[in-house]
Each structure stands twice: as structure tokens, then as C-alpha cells.
Design an enzyme around this catalytic site. Structure first.
Site, PDB file in Angstrom:
ATOM      1  N   LYS A  77       2.353   6.129   8.126  1.00 14.48           N
ATOM      2  CA  LYS A  77       1.827   6.683   6.981  1.00 14.48           C
ATOM      3  C   LYS A  77       2.340   8.008   6.499  1.00 14.48           C
ATOM      4  CE  LYS A  77      -3.228   5.622   7.680  1.00 14.48           C
ATOM      5  NZ  LYS A  77      -4.606   6.138   7.553  1.00 14.48           N
ATOM      6  N   ASP A 113      -7.623   7.614   2.291  1.00 18.80           N
ATOM      7  CA  ASP A 113      -8.449   7.897   3.301  1.00 18.80           C
ATOM      8  C   ASP A 113      -9.242   9.238   2.858  1.00 18.80           C
ATOM      9  OD1 ASP A 113      -7.400   6.135   5.058  1.00 18.80           O
ATOM     10  OD2 ASP A 113      -5.698   7.444   5.793  1.00 18.80           O
TER      11      ASP A 113
END
Length: 300
Positions: A77, A113
Site C-alpha cells: 500500500k 480504508d
């Protein structure tokens, strides 16, 4: 406004993702929406022997091979950020990307997220007191959760991580974006003492996932006045959630965050708005069908 495509070839890029529920979750929702030319596949960099630091190249190769959008998970990420053509404001702030939209050949990084956790918090703990909160974990997921907590209105956020520098980095980023929030890095071993005076605690660390048994701190420090959230969704009832529930704490399991971030990602990648309630029901069916614990690869 870009036209909605009818062909979708999505890939999840990460390590140790063989048991991911994302393909089933995404493809089921696509079928329900009438997107018949939709496929979601896995690209496990560990299984393929691809070095993590080459994750950015891997994304571009996937797009060159026909991929129309990507999900990115642990441990890629943060690594892929510098390889993208553009970042959304939240991805730039967080320094982490979990969704890549391909538009006119350009790779645009997003982070769902944070929006996923924020939606889960508001839905699952609507009455939570957002004064002082402790966050365990400051990695890709932790930074997103920290952003969501500040956006939700937490006034005093205390961040702990195995790597003190990582916790300090998250604090620096948040202070710039949310000057009204007091953000402090605390030692991992200081979580228990801090909980005495806090309203809530969130586990955004790997502890509690398969292969990482246990709890991120001593659960003897929990007390009935706390609300407790965990981002792990398999098992939904982690040791932390179980201990908190036994004390009568309000709890939030990782399943709600999983569905909320998946719904946001689906909309970004397809241009079509999914039905989160239907996705939540389908997740329940998937979890009922498979009992072995699986890591929350989307949110690490």
C-alpha cells in the site's frame, strides 16, 4: 464525466492473499448489478516471487496486460505510492493506496480504508464518545483509521506502533490536516495506562489475525466504559472483541469496515454505486460457509 465501462478486469495485488474474500464479494455484487463482464483476480507478489519494492512496476504491467483497475493490500500500500501518476487528497495525506483507478492510461491512487472505517464507526457505534481514543497500529491500515477517527471528531488521539517512527509519522500527517485534534505518539507498552483515561480503543495492528494470535495489549486494561473496535474480520470475534464483549463494552468488528471500504472501492472502479446492505448480507453468507480464520488483507 467519464462514461461507465461495461468491461472490468480487477486485480488485488498483495502478499499472502490466496484466501481473500474480495473476489467473491466483488463479483457477487457485480452480478447483482447486471455487470456481466466483470472479473476480479488475485496477484500474489509473494507467490509469484516479485519483490515488494517492485510493486509499482507490477501494477503497470497488469494494466498493460488489460487490467482496468486494482486493489492494493499489505505489504504494497505504501510502496506503490511513488509509482502512480496521481493521488487523491486522502491517499496523499495518508501516504498509502488501496485502490487504483485507471483513466486514459493514467494510474490514480485512492484510499477507501479511511472512508470504510469512518462509515463502519458511524453505523456500528453511532453513540460512541469521541474524546480520547487510543489507536494500536500505524501501518497502512492504522494511518487510514487515524484519519477516519480525526474526521469523525476525536479530539485526543494517541497512536502506538511497534515502530515508534511510524507512529510519529502518522501523528505529523494528522496534525497538519486536523489542527483541532491533539495527536500524540505513545510507546506500545503505554497503551494499558492510557486506556484508564480514554473513551475508546481501536486495533489496527495484525495481532488477532491467523498467524498472529493474541491481543495488541493486555485486555485486563479494558473497562466497561470503553468502546472497542477491531479491523480484523476473520474471525469476527477476535480475542480482543470477545474480551471487550464480556465486560459489556460496545464493540465494532472488522466486518463492517470490510464491506464499507469494498463498496467505496467498487464504486470507484466501476462508476456504479453498489448496495452495501446486500454486500453485508453476502459477507455473512461467506463467513458462515468458511469457518477457518483468514486475515483482513484489505485493511492491513
Amino acid at each position: 464525466m467519464h462514461p461507465v465501462s461495461t468491461r472490468h478486469r480487477i486485480r488485488l495485488v498483495g502478499a499472502g492473499i490466496a484466501t481473500s474474500l474480495s473476489p467473491a464479494l466483488h463479483e457477487h455484487e457485480a452480478a447483482a448489478l447486471g455487470l456481466t463482464d466483470y472479473r476480479y483476480d488475485l496477484l500474489d507478489v509473494a507467490a509469484e516471487g516479485i519483490p515488494v519494492d517492485r510493486s509499482g512496476d507490477t501494477l503497470r504491467q497488469a494494466v498493460a496486460a488489460g487490467c482496468t483497475g486494482l486493489n492494493v493490500t499489505h505489504p504494497c500500500k505504501q510502496v506503490v505510492v511513488d509509482s502512480l501518476d496521481e493521488l487523491s487528497d486522502n491517499a496523499r495525506l495518508l501516504g498509502a493506496v488501496n485502490t487504483v483507478v485507471v483513466r486514459d492510461g493514467r494510474l490514480i491512487g485512492h484510499n477507501t480504508d479511511h472512508s470504510g472505517f469512518l462509515a463502519a464507526l458511524r453505523r456500528g457505534l453511532p453513540d460512541a464518545t469521541l474524546g480520547r481514543v487510543v489507536l494500536a497500529g500505524a501501518g497502512g491500515a492504522g494511518s487510514a483509521v487515524a484519519y477516519a477517527l480525526a474526521a469523525a471528531g476525536v479530539t485526543d488521539l494517541r497512536v502506538a506502533d511497534l515502530d515508534p517512527a511510524r507512529a510519529a509519522d502518522v501523528c505529523t500527517r494528522l496534525v497538519a490536516a486536523f489542527p483541532q485534534t491533539r495527536v500524540t505518539a505513545i510507546p506500545l507498552g503505554a497503551i494499558e495506562a492510557n486506556l484508564e483515561r480514554c473513551d475508546g480503543v481501536v486495533n489496527a495492528s495484525p495481532i488477532g489475525m491467523v498467524g498472529h494470535p493474541g491481543t495488541p495489549f493486555d485486555t485486563d486494561a479494558l473497562h466497561p466504559g470503553l468502546w472497542v473496535a477491531d479491523i480484523v474480520y476473520r474471525p469476527l470475534r477476535t480475542e480482543l472483541v470477545a474480551a471487550a464483549s464480556a465486560l459489556g463494552c460496545a464493540v465494532l468488528d472488522g466486518g463492517q469496515m470490510l464491506v464499507a471500504q469494498a463498496a467505496d472501492t467498487f464504486a470507484l472502479l466501476t462508476g456504479v454505486t453498489p448496495d452495501p446492505d446486500r454486500m453485508r448480507r453476502h459477507l455473512g453468507e461467506l463467513l458462515a460457509d468458511q469457518c477457518a480464520p483468514i486475515v483482513l488483507e484489505e485493511s492491513r
